[in-house]
Design a protein around this motif. Structure first.
Motif, short mmCIF file in Angstrom:
data_model
loop_
_atom_site.label_atom_id
_atom_site.label_comp_id
_atom_site.label_asym_id
_atom_site.label_seq_id
_atom_site.Cartn_x
_atom_site.Cartn_y
_atom_site.Cartn_z
N ARG A 16 -24.81 33.47 23.72
CA ARG A 16 -26.21 33.39 24.14
C ARG A 16 -26.69 34.64 24.88
N SER A 17 -25.76 35.44 25.40
CA SER A 17 -26.16 36.66 26.09
C SER A 17 -25.72 37.92 25.34
N PHE A 18 -25.30 37.77 24.08
CA PHE A 18 -24.83 38.94 23.33
C PHE A 18 -25.99 39.79 22.85
N GLU A 19 -25.92 41.08 23.15
CA GLU A 19 -26.81 42.09 22.60
C GLU A 19 -25.97 43.32 22.28
N GLY A 20 -26.40 44.09 21.30
CA GLY A 20 -25.66 45.29 20.95
C GLY A 20 -25.74 45.56 19.47
N ARG A 21 -24.82 46.37 19.01
CA ARG A 21 -24.77 46.71 17.58
C ARG A 21 -23.42 46.32 17.01
N ILE A 22 -23.46 45.47 15.99
CA ILE A 22 -22.25 45.09 15.26
C ILE A 22 -21.93 46.24 14.31
N ALA A 63 -12.64 31.61 22.22
CA ALA A 63 -11.44 31.08 21.55
C ALA A 63 -11.55 29.62 21.15
N THR A 64 -12.16 28.80 22.02
CA THR A 64 -12.29 27.37 21.72
C THR A 64 -13.65 26.88 22.17
N PRO A 65 -14.15 25.80 21.56
CA PRO A 65 -15.41 25.22 22.04
C PRO A 65 -15.28 24.83 23.51
N ALA A 66 -16.36 25.02 24.26
CA ALA A 66 -16.35 24.70 25.69
C ALA A 66 -16.55 23.21 25.90
N ALA A 67 -15.88 22.66 26.92
CA ALA A 67 -16.07 21.26 27.26
C ALA A 67 -17.45 21.07 27.86
N SER A 68 -18.06 19.94 27.57
CA SER A 68 -19.38 19.65 28.11
C SER A 68 -19.30 19.46 29.61
N GLY A 69 -20.15 20.19 30.34
CA GLY A 69 -20.13 20.09 31.80
C GLY A 69 -21.25 19.23 32.34
N HIS A 97 -14.43 32.80 13.85
CA HIS A 97 -13.28 33.69 14.05
C HIS A 97 -12.84 34.33 12.73
N ARG A 98 -12.87 33.57 11.66
CA ARG A 98 -12.39 34.07 10.38
C ARG A 98 -13.21 35.28 9.91
N ARG A 99 -14.47 35.30 10.23
CA ARG A 99 -15.36 36.34 9.72
C ARG A 99 -15.35 37.62 10.55
N ARG A 100 -14.68 37.65 11.69
CA ARG A 100 -14.82 38.79 12.61
C ARG A 100 -13.50 39.42 12.98
N ASP A 101 -13.52 40.73 13.15
CA ASP A 101 -12.38 41.48 13.65
C ASP A 101 -12.73 41.89 15.09
N PHE A 102 -12.15 41.20 16.07
CA PHE A 102 -12.52 41.42 17.46
C PHE A 102 -11.93 42.70 18.04
N GLU A 103 -11.16 43.41 17.25
CA GLU A 103 -10.74 44.76 17.65
C GLU A 103 -11.86 45.76 17.39
N ARG A 104 -12.83 45.38 16.53
CA ARG A 104 -13.91 46.30 16.17
C ARG A 104 -15.27 45.87 16.71
N THR A 105 -15.53 44.58 16.78
CA THR A 105 -16.83 44.11 17.24
C THR A 105 -16.75 43.66 18.69
N ARG A 106 -17.84 43.86 19.42
CA ARG A 106 -17.91 43.43 20.82
C ARG A 106 -18.46 42.03 20.97
N MET A 118 -4.85 34.07 20.00
CA MET A 118 -4.96 32.60 19.87
C MET A 118 -5.61 32.27 18.53
N PRO A 119 -5.06 31.34 17.77
CA PRO A 119 -5.64 31.01 16.48
C PRO A 119 -6.96 30.30 16.64
N ALA A 120 -7.83 30.44 15.64
CA ALA A 120 -9.13 29.78 15.67
C ALA A 120 -8.94 28.28 15.56
N THR A 121 -9.66 27.52 16.37
CA THR A 121 -9.55 26.07 16.34
C THR A 121 -10.94 25.46 16.36
#
Length: 206
Positions: free
Chosen positions: A89-95, A25-31, A11-20, A1-4
């Motif tokens: 907000r819950s991402f931890e690990g090594r890029i 994909a899109t901004p979340a709607a306000s709940g 999205h432009r700065r990252r290769d999601f095949e390599r980084t976790r 899916m293209p970055a929107t």
């Protein structure tokens, strides 16, 4: 899916095949739920704290070299970075090496916040609009950070945009600044940056 939307730069700065890192994909709607915040320690080319506040379906983000201080006399320099997806907000690990922001990441603190920004008549200003205007006040309810805080833009045109992150003088104010990032432990996993890096290396070698 293209970055929107506002996540295009993320999205432009990252290769999601390599980084976790989460794709988001899109901004979340306000709940309508209470908005969240997260402070991550990022041991990249330069050690820094990433301060993120939920607004308009994304995490608005600033790099804070010295981290947030609970002393109201400490004005901490903050540089805005690209919007991040809420899942971050819950991402931890090594890029991995070679990727943007390569290095270990832990969640130093996380929780919810309340918008305290008002206009001259005392009416609440929507958080996204207040950010555009260059000043927000908010109340943090985290594991480590509590009470009133403010972010104020001090430079916008001519040079790189810059803000100041300052603790309000309330009952949660304390002296002593911010703990050493090398000794800090994750609010989610209890791990240090060194432990996070070691665990990621072991996992990658399997």
């Amino acid at each position: 899916m293209p970055a929107t939307g506002t996540l295009a730069e993320y999205h432009r700065r990252r290769d999601f095949e390599r980084t976790r890192e989460p794709r988001g994909a899109t901004p979340a709607a306000s709940g309508g739920a209470t908005p969240v915040f997260v402070v991550q320690i990022h041991d990249a080319s330069t050690m820094h704290f990433d301060f993120r506040l939920e607004a308009d379906g994304v995490l608005k983000s600033w790099a804070v070299p010295k981290g947030p201080s609970t002393d109201p006399h400490d004005k901490r320099f903050a540089t805005p970075t690209e919007d991040h997806p809420l899942e971050y907000r819950s991402f931890e690990g090594r890029i991995p090496e070679g990727e943007y922001g390569a290095g270990s990441v832990i969640v130093w603190d996380e929780g919810t916040y309340r918008n305290l920004t008002t206009d001259r008549d005392g009416r609440e200003v929507p958080f996204g609009r207040a950010l555009e205007q260059g000043h927000v006040s908010f109340w943090l309810n985290g594991h480590k950070l509590h009470g009133g805080w403010a972010l104020t833009r001090i430079r916008q045109e001519g040079r790189r945009e810059a803000w100041l992150l300052v603790k309000e003088a309330d009952r949660h104010a304390r002296g002593g600044g911010t703990p050493s990032p090398q000794r800090a432990r994750s609010a989610l996993s209890g791990r240090t940056l060194r432990q996070m890096a070691g665990g990621a290396a072991e996992e990658g070698g399997r």
